[in-house]
Motif scaffolding. Sequence first.
Motif, PDB file in Angstrom:
ATOM      1  N   ASP A 123       0.800  -1.227   0.000  1.00  0.00           N
ATOM      2  CA  ASP A 123       0.000   0.000   0.000  1.00  0.00           C
ATOM      3  C   ASP A 123       0.830   1.272   0.000  1.00  0.00           C
ATOM      4  OD1 ASP A 123      -2.487  -1.118  -0.163  1.00  0.00           O
ATOM      5  OD2 ASP A 123      -2.812  -1.215   1.994  1.00  0.00           O
ATOM      6  N   GLU A 124       2.140   1.172   0.246  1.00  0.00           N
ATOM      7  CA  GLU A 124       2.957   2.376   0.295  1.00  0.00           C
ATOM      8  C   GLU A 124       4.338   2.126  -0.292  1.00  0.00           C
ATOM      9  OE1 GLU A 124       1.095   4.185   4.449  1.00  0.00           O
ATOM     10  OE2 GLU A 124       3.247   4.321   4.094  1.00  0.00           O
ATOM     11  N   PHE A 125       4.868   3.161  -0.911  1.00  0.00           N
ATOM     12  CA  PHE A 125       6.244   3.148  -1.409  1.00  0.00           C
ATOM     13  C   PHE A 125       6.925   4.410  -0.892  1.00  0.00           C
ATOM     14  CE2 PHE A 125       9.402   4.281  -4.718  1.00  0.00           C
ATOM     15  CZ  PHE A 125      10.202   3.148  -4.665  1.00  0.00           C
ATOM     16  N   MET A 126       7.979   4.219  -0.095  1.00  0.00           N
ATOM     17  CA  MET A 126       8.722   5.356   0.456  1.00  0.00           C
ATOM     18  C   MET A 126      10.042   5.509  -0.289  1.00  0.00           C
ATOM     19  SD  MET A 126       8.481   5.554   4.562  1.00  0.00           S
ATOM     20  CE  MET A 126       6.965   5.284   5.470  1.00  0.00           C
ATOM     21  N   CYS A 127      10.317   6.713  -0.753  1.00  0.00           N
ATOM     22  CA  CYS A 127      11.589   6.993  -1.382  1.00  0.00           C
ATOM     23  C   CYS A 127      12.037   8.394  -0.990  1.00  0.00           C
ATOM     24  CB  CYS A 127      11.516   6.844  -2.895  1.00  0.00           C
ATOM     25  SG  CYS A 127      10.135   7.711  -3.647  1.00  0.00           S
ATOM     26  N   GLN A 128      13.325   8.602  -1.034  1.00  0.00           N
ATOM     27  CA  GLN A 128      13.905   9.821  -0.476  1.00  0.00           C
ATOM     28  C   GLN A 128      14.178  10.866  -1.550  1.00  0.00           C
ATOM     29  OE1 GLN A 128      16.628   9.008   2.618  1.00  0.00           O
ATOM     30  NE2 GLN A 128      17.762  10.921   2.408  1.00  0.00           N
ATOM     31  N   THR A 129      13.806  12.101  -1.246  1.00  0.00           N
ATOM     32  CA  THR A 129      14.167  13.194  -2.122  1.00  0.00           C
ATOM     33  C   THR A 129      15.630  13.560  -1.908  1.00  0.00           C
ATOM     34  OG1 THR A 129      13.545  15.414  -2.886  1.00  0.00           O
ATOM     35  CG2 THR A 129      13.484  15.025  -0.499  1.00  0.00           C
ATOM     36  N   TRP A 130      16.152  14.392  -2.775  1.00  0.00           N
ATOM     37  CA  TRP A 130      17.557  14.779  -2.657  1.00  0.00           C
ATOM     38  C   TRP A 130      17.716  16.207  -3.173  1.00  0.00           C
ATOM     39  CZ3 TRP A 130      15.656  11.224  -6.093  1.00  0.00           C
ATOM     40  CH2 TRP A 130      15.727  11.547  -7.454  1.00  0.00           C
ATOM     41  N   LYS A 155      10.636  10.688   1.806  1.00  0.00           N
ATOM     42  CA  LYS A 155      11.537  10.759   2.954  1.00  0.00           C
ATOM     43  C   LYS A 155      12.428  11.992   2.819  1.00  0.00           C
ATOM     44  CE  LYS A 155      13.400   6.746   4.087  1.00  0.00           C
ATOM     45  NZ  LYS A 155      14.135   5.473   3.880  1.00  0.00           N
ATOM     46  N   VAL A 156      12.567  12.708   3.934  1.00  0.00           N
ATOM     47  CA  VAL A 156      13.365  13.933   3.960  1.00  0.00           C
ATOM     48  C   VAL A 156      14.227  13.909   5.218  1.00  0.00           C
ATOM     49  CG1 VAL A 156      13.320  16.444   3.802  1.00  0.00           C
ATOM     50  CG2 VAL A 156      11.413  15.117   2.863  1.00  0.00           C
ATOM     51  N   PRO A 157      15.533  14.174   5.110  1.00  0.00           N
ATOM     52  CA  PRO A 157      16.380  14.191   6.314  1.00  0.00           C
ATOM     53  C   PRO A 157      15.895  15.245   7.315  1.00  0.00           C
ATOM     54  CG  PRO A 157      17.719  14.152   4.328  1.00  0.00           C
ATOM     55  CD  PRO A 157      16.314  14.395   3.879  1.00  0.00           C
ATOM     56  N   VAL A 158      15.996  14.912   8.586  1.00  0.00           N
ATOM     57  CA  VAL A 158      15.499  15.812   9.619  1.00  0.00           C
ATOM     58  C   VAL A 158      16.574  16.855   9.962  1.00  0.00           C
ATOM     59  CG1 VAL A 158      16.076  14.176  11.471  1.00  0.00           C
ATOM     60  CG2 VAL A 158      14.349  15.944  11.879  1.00  0.00           C
ATOM     61  N   THR A 159      16.936  17.627   8.948  1.00  0.00           N
ATOM     62  CA  THR A 159      17.823  18.778   9.092  1.00  0.00           C
ATOM     63  C   THR A 159      16.972  20.035   8.976  1.00  0.00           C
ATOM     64  OG1 THR A 159      18.214  18.875   6.700  1.00  0.00           O
ATOM     65  CG2 THR A 159      19.729  17.515   8.012  1.00  0.00           C
ATOM     66  N   ALA A 160      17.571  21.191   9.235  1.00  0.00           N
ATOM     67  CA  ALA A 160      16.813  22.435   9.121  1.00  0.00           C
ATOM     68  C   ALA A 160      16.298  22.631   7.697  1.00  0.00           C
ATOM     69  CB  ALA A 160      17.685  23.617   9.549  1.00  0.00           C
ATOM     70  N   CYS A 177       7.972  11.379   5.508  1.00  0.00           N
ATOM     71  CA  CYS A 177       8.693  10.658   6.559  1.00  0.00           C
ATOM     72  C   CYS A 177      10.005  11.396   6.800  1.00  0.00           C
ATOM     73  CB  CYS A 177       8.970   9.220   6.141  1.00  0.00           C
ATOM     74  SG  CYS A 177      10.048   8.320   7.294  1.00  0.00           S
ATOM     75  N   LEU A 178      10.179  11.950   7.994  1.00  0.00           N
ATOM     76  CA  LEU A 178      11.472  12.526   8.349  1.00  0.00           C
ATOM     77  C   LEU A 178      12.426  11.382   8.660  1.00  0.00           C
ATOM     78  CD1 LEU A 178      10.478  15.545  10.638  1.00  0.00           C
ATOM     79  CD2 LEU A 178      10.997  15.542   8.186  1.00  0.00           C
ATOM     80  N   THR A 179      13.611  11.418   8.068  1.00  0.00           N
ATOM     81  CA  THR A 179      14.530  10.294   8.180  1.00  0.00           C
ATOM     82  C   THR A 179      15.887  10.732   8.706  1.00  0.00           C
ATOM     83  OG1 THR A 179      15.358   8.350   6.995  1.00  0.00           O
ATOM     84  CG2 THR A 179      15.416  10.449   5.813  1.00  0.00           C
ATOM     85  N   ALA A 180      16.764   9.742   8.927  1.00  0.00           N
ATOM     86  CA  ALA A 180      18.096   9.972   9.498  1.00  0.00           C
ATOM     87  C   ALA A 180      17.984  10.583  10.890  1.00  0.00           C
ATOM     88  CB  ALA A 180      18.944  10.857   8.588  1.00  0.00           C
ATOM     89  N   CYS A 181      17.098  10.012  11.684  1.00  0.00           N
ATOM     90  CA  CYS A 181      16.870  10.488  13.050  1.00  0.00           C
ATOM     91  C   CYS A 181      17.800   9.737  14.008  1.00  0.00           C
ATOM     92  CB  CYS A 181      15.413  10.283  13.441  1.00  0.00           C
ATOM     93  SG  CYS A 181      15.062  10.641  15.163  1.00  0.00           S
ATOM     94  N   TYR A 182      18.528  10.491  14.842  1.00  0.00           N
ATOM     95  CA  TYR A 182      19.495   9.898  15.766  1.00  0.00           C
ATOM     96  C   TYR A 182      19.272  10.311  17.217  1.00  0.00           C
ATOM     97  CZ  TYR A 182      22.515   7.979  12.089  1.00  0.00           C
ATOM     98  OH  TYR A 182      23.023   7.243  11.047  1.00  0.00           O
ATOM     99  N   ASP A 183      18.216  11.056  17.498  1.00  0.00           N
ATOM    100  CA  ASP A 183      18.004  11.512  18.869  1.00  0.00           C
ATOM    101  C   ASP A 183      16.514  11.666  19.120  1.00  0.00           C
ATOM    102  OD1 ASP A 183      17.827  13.540  21.212  1.00  0.00           O
ATOM    103  OD2 ASP A 183      19.958  13.010  21.151  1.00  0.00           O
ATOM    104  N   SER A 184      16.095  11.273  20.316  1.00  0.00           N
ATOM    105  CA  SER A 184      14.666  11.286  20.632  1.00  0.00           C
ATOM    106  C   SER A 184      14.055  12.681  20.568  1.00  0.00           C
ATOM    107  CB  SER A 184      14.422  10.672  22.015  1.00  0.00           C
ATOM    108  OG  SER A 184      15.163  11.348  23.006  1.00  0.00           O
ATOM    109  N   LYS A 185      14.857  13.719  20.812  1.00  0.00           N
ATOM    110  CA  LYS A 185      14.298  15.073  20.781  1.00  0.00           C
ATOM    111  C   LYS A 185      13.802  15.455  19.394  1.00  0.00           C
ATOM    112  CE  LYS A 185      18.709  17.561  20.066  1.00  0.00           C
ATOM    113  NZ  LYS A 185      19.649  16.413  20.243  1.00  0.00           N
TER     114      LYS A 185
END
Length: 294
Positions: A123-130, A155-160, A177-185
């Motif tokens: 039902d879903e296909f996730m792919c990352q923009t660049w 998918k988009v990296p969770v940077t500013a 989908c925010l991706t490349a997450c390394y911290d709970s905050k």
Amino acid sequence: FFFFFFFFFYLFFVSIRNISPSLRDIHFIALIHKMVQLTSLNSFSLLLLGTINPIASFAFNPPHRGECRFFIDTANTFDWDELLPCGMFHGVTTNPTLLERANEPCTIDNLHSLASKALQYTDEFMCQTWGTTVDEMYENGMAISEMDREKIVIKVPVTAAGVEAATKLSMEGVRICLTACYDSKQALIAASMGVEYIAPYLGRMNDNGKDGFKECERMQNIVDGLGSDTRILVASLRDANTLADLACAGLDTYTFSPAVARELFNEPLTDKAAAEFESAAARGAVLESQIPFL
């Protein structure tokens, strides 16, 4: 008469958006079954009807799946062919690194081709923009999702810069989908933006001296505490037992490699029991042939 009645009724039915596409397809199949009983349609008519929505034959959510969503994390289509028919995956996740490993071009056209294949079974296909700028990430995300904004998640990296691009995409109706997450905050960012997913890298957090499991648990507590519907899509999972531990901790959404997927089926005692059942069935068939005809 019945054929056209049910067909146009279905067209009207799918225009209602308050139920999932998968349930609409299930109801449609039920209607067609009843229609066949009433009108005795021939097989050619049914084959022609099946071409209206070929994806509906495969992609659906089982009615008792509950809230869990499993994704297969690979761009290798041979793995898709092997594992997606099992029926336990809600979707497929990819990124430029996975595309490179699978020798798949990181282009808009190829991502559309991959999405078409993946959505035959899921039902879903996730792919990352660049892109190196907000505008580039936005434009690529719009182009990738243009094919099907209901089933393609960007998918988009969770940077500013990534968060700004994700906000612009969300305003255009693109699922994020925010991706490349390394911290709970970072779950605070996802919840406050109202995006659908955020993907913490559990294994990689462990590699960098953090307790990845606890970080993921804390992220789930954050979104629950804020009353957010954002899903914690746990990624970078190295073994099947971690999936079970996450489920016990209340996390229900994961993406994992084909190797971990195969590990779920790796239980010698189950294989032994299945073999014993087959042997018993074979012996039973022989017994039936020995019963004299009365």
